[in-house]
Design a protein around this motif. Structure first.
Motif, PDB file in Angstrom:
ATOM      1  N   VAL A   1     106.017 -15.225 -65.435  1.00 43.55           N
ATOM      2  CA  VAL A   1     104.781 -14.490 -65.149  1.00 43.55           C
ATOM      3  C   VAL A   1     103.598 -15.448 -65.221  1.00 43.55           C
ATOM      4  CG1 VAL A   1     103.268 -12.656 -65.908  1.00 43.55           C
ATOM      5  CG2 VAL A   1     105.747 -12.379 -66.085  1.00 43.55           C
ATOM      6  N   ASN A   2     103.587 -16.254 -66.283  1.00 50.48           N
ATOM      7  CA  ASN A   2     102.446 -17.155 -66.457  1.00 50.48           C
ATOM      8  C   ASN A   2     102.732 -18.579 -66.003  1.00 50.48           C
ATOM      9  OD1 ASN A   2     100.630 -15.307 -67.565  1.00 50.48           O
ATOM     10  ND2 ASN A   2     101.687 -15.443 -69.544  1.00 50.48           N
ATOM     11  N   ASN A   3     103.961 -19.016 -66.198  1.00 52.03           N
ATOM     12  CA  ASN A   3     104.211 -20.442 -66.039  1.00 52.03           C
ATOM     13  C   ASN A   3     105.177 -20.792 -64.901  1.00 52.03           C
ATOM     14  OD1 ASN A   3     102.622 -20.904 -68.355  1.00 52.03           O
ATOM     15  ND2 ASN A   3     104.361 -20.271 -69.607  1.00 52.03           N
ATOM     16  N   GLY A   4     105.626 -19.799 -64.225  1.00 55.73           N
ATOM     17  CA  GLY A   4     106.604 -20.048 -63.164  1.00 55.73           C
ATOM     18  C   GLY A   4     106.059 -20.972 -62.096  1.00 55.73           C
ATOM     19  N   TYR A   5     104.784 -20.795 -61.749  1.00 57.40           N
ATOM     20  CA  TYR A   5     104.196 -21.603 -60.687  1.00 57.40           C
ATOM     21  C   TYR A   5     104.193 -23.082 -61.080  1.00 57.40           C
ATOM     22  CZ  TYR A   5     100.812 -23.391 -57.362  1.00 57.40           C
ATOM     23  OH  TYR A   5     100.190 -24.125 -56.398  1.00 57.40           O
ATOM     24  N   ILE A   6     103.755 -23.321 -62.305  1.00 51.37           N
ATOM     25  CA  ILE A   6     103.685 -24.715 -62.762  1.00 51.37           C
ATOM     26  C   ILE A   6     105.060 -25.356 -62.753  1.00 51.37           C
ATOM     27  CG2 ILE A   6     103.251 -26.152 -64.788  1.00 51.37           C
ATOM     28  CD1 ILE A   6     100.958 -24.379 -65.456  1.00 51.37           C
TER      29      ILE A   6
ATOM     30  N   ARG B   1     116.944 -27.972 -68.046  1.00 45.14           N
ATOM     31  CA  ARG B   1     116.541 -26.781 -68.779  1.00 45.14           C
ATOM     32  C   ARG B   1     115.548 -25.993 -67.947  1.00 45.14           C
ATOM     33  NH1 ARG B   1     118.511 -27.919 -74.022  1.00 45.14           N
ATOM     34  NH2 ARG B   1     117.929 -25.770 -74.467  1.00 45.14           N
ATOM     35  N   GLN B   2     115.525 -24.710 -68.230  1.00 40.71           N
ATOM     36  CA  GLN B   2     114.582 -23.868 -67.495  1.00 40.71           C
ATOM     37  C   GLN B   2     113.603 -23.238 -68.451  1.00 40.71           C
ATOM     38  OE1 GLN B   2     116.925 -21.303 -64.902  1.00 40.71           O
ATOM     39  NE2 GLN B   2     115.444 -21.825 -63.315  1.00 40.71           N
ATOM     40  N   PHE B   3     112.603 -22.669 -67.897  1.00 45.43           N
ATOM     41  CA  PHE B   3     111.604 -21.916 -68.667  1.00 45.43           C
ATOM     42  C   PHE B   3     110.954 -22.765 -69.757  1.00 45.43           C
ATOM     43  CE2 PHE B   3     114.995 -18.663 -67.705  1.00 45.43           C
ATOM     44  CZ  PHE B   3     114.435 -18.298 -66.518  1.00 45.43           C
ATOM     45  N   THR B   4     110.535 -23.932 -69.406  1.00 48.01           N
ATOM     46  CA  THR B   4     109.846 -24.731 -70.424  1.00 48.01           C
ATOM     47  C   THR B   4     108.819 -25.659 -69.791  1.00 48.01           C
ATOM     48  OG1 THR B   4     110.106 -26.554 -71.968  1.00 48.01           O
ATOM     49  CG2 THR B   4     111.842 -26.277 -70.362  1.00 48.01           C
ATOM     50  N   PRO B   5     107.647 -25.792 -70.425  1.00 46.53           N
ATOM     51  CA  PRO B   5     106.675 -26.765 -69.918  1.00 46.53           C
ATOM     52  C   PRO B   5     107.082 -28.204 -70.238  1.00 46.53           C
ATOM     53  CG  PRO B   5     105.796 -25.658 -71.854  1.00 46.53           C
ATOM     54  CD  PRO B   5     107.098 -25.005 -71.545  1.00 46.53           C
TER      55      PRO B   5
ATOM     56  N   LEU C   1      97.979 -29.432 -62.280  1.00 41.75           N
ATOM     57  CA  LEU C   1      98.816 -28.649 -63.185  1.00 41.75           C
ATOM     58  C   LEU C   1      97.991 -28.085 -64.337  1.00 41.75           C
ATOM     59  CD1 LEU C   1     101.981 -30.899 -63.501  1.00 41.75           C
ATOM     60  CD2 LEU C   1     101.749 -28.791 -62.204  1.00 41.75           C
ATOM     61  N   LEU C   2      97.142 -28.938 -64.877  1.00 40.86           N
ATOM     62  CA  LEU C   2      96.336 -28.536 -66.025  1.00 40.86           C
ATOM     63  C   LEU C   2      95.433 -27.371 -65.643  1.00 40.86           C
ATOM     64  CD1 LEU C   2      95.859 -29.383 -68.955  1.00 40.86           C
ATOM     65  CD2 LEU C   2      94.044 -30.877 -68.167  1.00 40.86           C
ATOM     66  N   ALA C   3      94.902 -27.439 -64.433  1.00 44.77           N
ATOM     67  CA  ALA C   3      94.002 -26.391 -63.982  1.00 44.77           C
ATOM     68  C   ALA C   3      94.752 -25.079 -63.812  1.00 44.77           C
ATOM     69  CB  ALA C   3      93.339 -26.795 -62.666  1.00 44.77           C
ATOM     70  N   GLN C   4      96.035 -25.139 -63.468  1.00 46.33           N
ATOM     71  CA  GLN C   4      96.814 -23.927 -63.247  1.00 46.33           C
ATOM     72  C   GLN C   4      97.340 -23.325 -64.539  1.00 46.33           C
ATOM     73  OE1 GLN C   4      97.117 -22.504 -60.316  1.00 46.33           O
ATOM     74  NE2 GLN C   4      96.026 -24.147 -59.271  1.00 46.33           N
ATOM     75  N   ALA C   5      97.404 -24.149 -65.579  1.00 46.28           N
ATOM     76  CA  ALA C   5      98.078 -23.691 -66.784  1.00 46.28           C
ATOM     77  C   ALA C   5      97.215 -22.754 -67.603  1.00 46.28           C
ATOM     78  CB  ALA C   5      98.473 -24.891 -67.629  1.00 46.28           C
TER      79      ALA C   5
END
Lengths: 260, 363, 123
Positions: free
Chosen positions: B8-13, B320-324, B81-85
């Motif tokens: 929801v929040n981080n998928g794009y990044i 790995r998935q789902f991690t910054p 990336l920073l701007a999107q996060a």
């Protein structure tokens, strides 16, 4: 030649001739000595120039290797250490010492590199990472700088020798083309003047002796005449007397002077 | 569970970063690069990956200019990336920049100490370590002012507080200051990863903890090795070791007492990985000394092995998935790539082709 | 001729060069900053923005004003920028040495000393 060189202003006397001859001899000895010095220096000079040529080429390679080791550092550190290095430089660890070497009376400097081991401005550079590369780079560069210092001494020797050789050659040429011809000219001049004097003297003597000869001849003639007169007189006396009184040669009467 | 709302929040990044990862150079690219004869050829080979950024370079640019442009691209991508996060991811990304900030501040401290015009230094600062108030620090004319403004203006205040006073900045070697800051930074980052409610118990904690522990150990080992023969005392040295990692606490203690390379090798032997590194570069036998470190048969130094390990860990992160954490991994990989390319172009520019293979490629 | 006094005190090297060359040489340990208040460095970093006059001034300082410098190293491409000064410099102390830099390999044709060498041998 003589016109351009001229001669020294001396009185053409025997004494100055002696002086000039001494001077010429001195100049010739000096010339040959200087010539030998110049040859020795030139030999050295050629040797140095050849070594400079080699060293310069070697420097090209050494510096390239050194620059490459710096590239290794920036690879390992992953950033620029230039500024930090510039700012932490305080005391020179790598120094040179100048020594002298005597080549045919010319003092050539010779740089000797040495390190002040107590000084270590960059001991901690690359502490976090890249320290080993930094260390290696320092060693590589220190070796490169040693080569550079060697080259610098060669080059300084080159510059000094160049100068000295020029001076010596100038002296050699001055002696060879100015002093020697001029002294020779002077000697020639003195000789010719002296010859001239000799000739004058001779002429005068000749004149005197001519006059004397003439006088002698006149005197001879007179004696001859007086003798003939004497003989005439005796002949006439003999005609008078068979045996005329022979003159008493040992007598007291005066003899006529005999002039030869 | 943790993956349920991640996108929801981080998928794009994450998507973007995975895209970036695919543009990293592969072994094939590298082998093409090593065949190049001139920097222009290198530039041409890099055109698909770096296109626009290299366009402005003059023909046959210097390697540093090339590296500068490549860094520009990394910076531009990271800033995007920073701007999107948002949320904890944004915080995570900010943590990534702190390492660079430390370098920048160390630079400014050096400049201020020597009374240089620090404004000139701004352009030397790493763009990733740039923060809005950085130029403010240039106003300071002496160390005390600088210290105060650092405390007020920078995100790094916490790293100064408690471990460094303004006298320390004046007296300590800048490298010690830098490494103290870095130690505090690593510890803080580690704490953030392991305790933040959004990250605790997620793959991020798992992956990042491993990477940061490795980073901490690497620093400890490097600092120990590099401090031999310098004025750094053992107590001071010990203060620079991050207080976590595989070597902490027993290994760290042994490291802090180490006098030579063998002692370091002994200290690290509690971890099989590091022991293998030391064996590989032949440091355990002794006698080779620091000077011989790079000179062994396969031309790898200890640092190279650490980099290699770091790259491999970074590569695995992408499984790995789902991690910054992928952003971290991507940045490390990208930086290594820039270093690789710089290395290759350096070899080409300086005609040292025999060492050209000395880069690290994991793809 | 340079007497003994002229180079007894000369114990440092100086460098005018680009950042990489200076960094490397400083790592070798040639860097020296004199004591304050008149702290003088014995190196100058030259980049594309450095004015020629700055280089000239540094060259003059290193060669004429300071008497503790034995050798001045200068990157060849920088010497090229103030060539007329370098060429007319003929003193023995300090020795001026042109060195290659990372991005500019050494070209013996441009070296002012080698030029003199060649001239002497009539090449």
């Amino acid at each position: 030649m003589s016109g351009a060189v001229g001669r020294e202003a001396v009185f053409p006397t025997r004494q100055s001739l002696g002086l000039m001859k001494g001077k010429l001899k001195g100049a010739e000895i000096g010339h040959s000595l200087l010539k030998r010095k110049s040859e020795a220096l030139t030999k050295r000079f050629r040797d140095i120039t050849r070594r400079i040529d080699e060293a310069k080429r070697k420097m090209g390679r050494v510096m390239q290797i050194a620059a490459f080791s710096l590239a290794e550092v920036s690879y390992a550190v992953g950033g620029d250490i230039g500024y930090q290095v510039q700012e932490s430089a305080k005391q020179a660890r790598f120094r040179v010492r100048a020594k002298q070497e005597n080549v045919s009376g010319v003092f050539l400097p010779h740089f000797e590199s040495y390190t002040e081991d107590s000084i270590n401005d960059f001991g901690l550079t690359g502490l976090g990472k890249g320290g080993q590369q930094v260390q290696r780079c320092r060693e590589t560069y220190a070796r490169a700088v040693e080569t550079l210092v060697e080259l610098a001494s060669l080059q300084t020797a080159f510059v000094i020798l160049d100068e000295v050789i020029k001076v010596v050659n100038r002296r050699v040429n001055a002696i060879e083309h100015v002093i020697i011809p001029r002294t020779e000219n002077t000697i020639k001049y003195i000789n010719s003047e002296l010859d001239e004097l000799d000739r004058e003297e001779f002429y005068r003597l000749k004149k005197v002796s001519n006059k004397k000869q003439r006088d002698v001849a006149a005197a001879d003639l007179e004696i001859q005449a007086s003798r003939e007169r004497e003989a005439q007189k005796q002949l006439t006396g003999a005609a008078d007397k068979e045996t005329p009184d022979a003159p008493d040669v040992l007598g007291e009467q005066e003899d006529t002077d005999v002039i030869f | 569970m943790e993956g349920l709302f991640f996108n929801v929040n981080n998928g794009y990044i994450e998507g973007i970063v995975r895209g970036y990862r695919n543009s990293l150079l592969t072994g094939q690219h590298y082998s093409n690069l090593t065949q190049c004869e001139t920097i222009d050829d290198v530039k041409l080979q890099l055109a698909p990956a770096y296109g626009d950024f290299l366009g402005a370079l003059p023909p046959n640019p210097s390697t540093s200019a090339l590296a500068g442009k490549m860094t520009d691209k990394l910076v531009a991508e990271f800033r995007y990336l920073l701007a999107q996060a948002t949320g904890s991811t944004a915080r995570f990304l900010e943590y990534l920049t702190y390492g660079y900030m430390i370098d920048n501040i160390a630079l400014l401290i050096t400049g201020t100490l020597h009374e240089r015009d620090t404004r000139e230094l701004l352009e030397r600062c790493h763009p990733l370590g740039w923060f809005e108030t950085l130029p403010v620090l240039c106003v300071a004319t002496n160390i005390e002012e600088l210290y105060n403004s650092v405390l007020i203006e920078t995100p790094l205040a916490g790293y100064f507080k408690g471990s460094l006073s303004h006298q320390d900045l004046d007296e300590l070697n800048i490298e010690i200051v830098r490494n103290t800051l870095y130690k505090n930074y690593l510890e803080d980052f580690y704490k953030f990863i392991t305790t933040h409610s959004d990250l605790k118990g997620t793959p991020t904690q798992e992956v990042m903890a491993e990477i940061l522990e490795f980073e901490a150990d690497r620093r400890a080992i490097n600092i120990t090795l590099n401090s031999f023969g310098t004025e750094l005392s053992k107590q001071e040295r010990r203060k620079l070791y991050p207080e976590f990692g595989k070597l902490y606490p027993e290994g760290s203690l042994m490291l802090s007492r180490a006098d030579d390379i063998e002692a370091v090798a002994l200290a690290v032997s509690i971890s099989a990985d590091y022991k293998a590194f030391f064996d590989a570069v032949g440091l355990t036998q002794g006698g080779s000394g620091i000077g011989g470190m790079g000179g062994n048969s396969d031309g790898k130094s200890l640092e190279d092995l650490f980099y290699q390990k770091e790259m491999e860990m970074s590569k695995i992160v992408f499984t790995r998935q789902f991690t910054p954490a992928v952003v971290y991994a991507w940045m490390r990989l990208k930086e290594q790539e820039i270093r690789n390319i710089t290395w290759i172009s350096e070899c080409i520019a300086q005609n040292q082709k025999e060492r050209i293979g000395n880069f690290i490629s994991v793809f | 001729m340079a007497g003994a006094v002229a180079y007894k005190d000369r114990q440092f090297l100086a460098v005018i060069g680009d950042e990489d060359s200076v960094t490397g040489l400083l790592l070798a340990g040639i860097g020296h900053v004199t004591d304050p208040p008149e702290a003088q460095r014995n190196f100058l970093v030259v980049d594309a923005k450095t004015e020629n006059s700055t280089i000239e001034k540094a060259f003059q300082t290193f060669t004429q004003e300071r008497n503790d410098i034995a050798v001045l190293l200068i990157n060849q491409h920088i010497a090229e920028r103030i060539r007329y000064i370098v060429d007319s410099y003929s003193e023995a102390f300090p020795a001026v040495l042109e060195i290659p830099s990372k991005d500019h390999p050494y070209d013996p044709e441009k070296d002012s000393v080698l030029k003199r060498v060649r001239r002497l041998f009539g090449e």
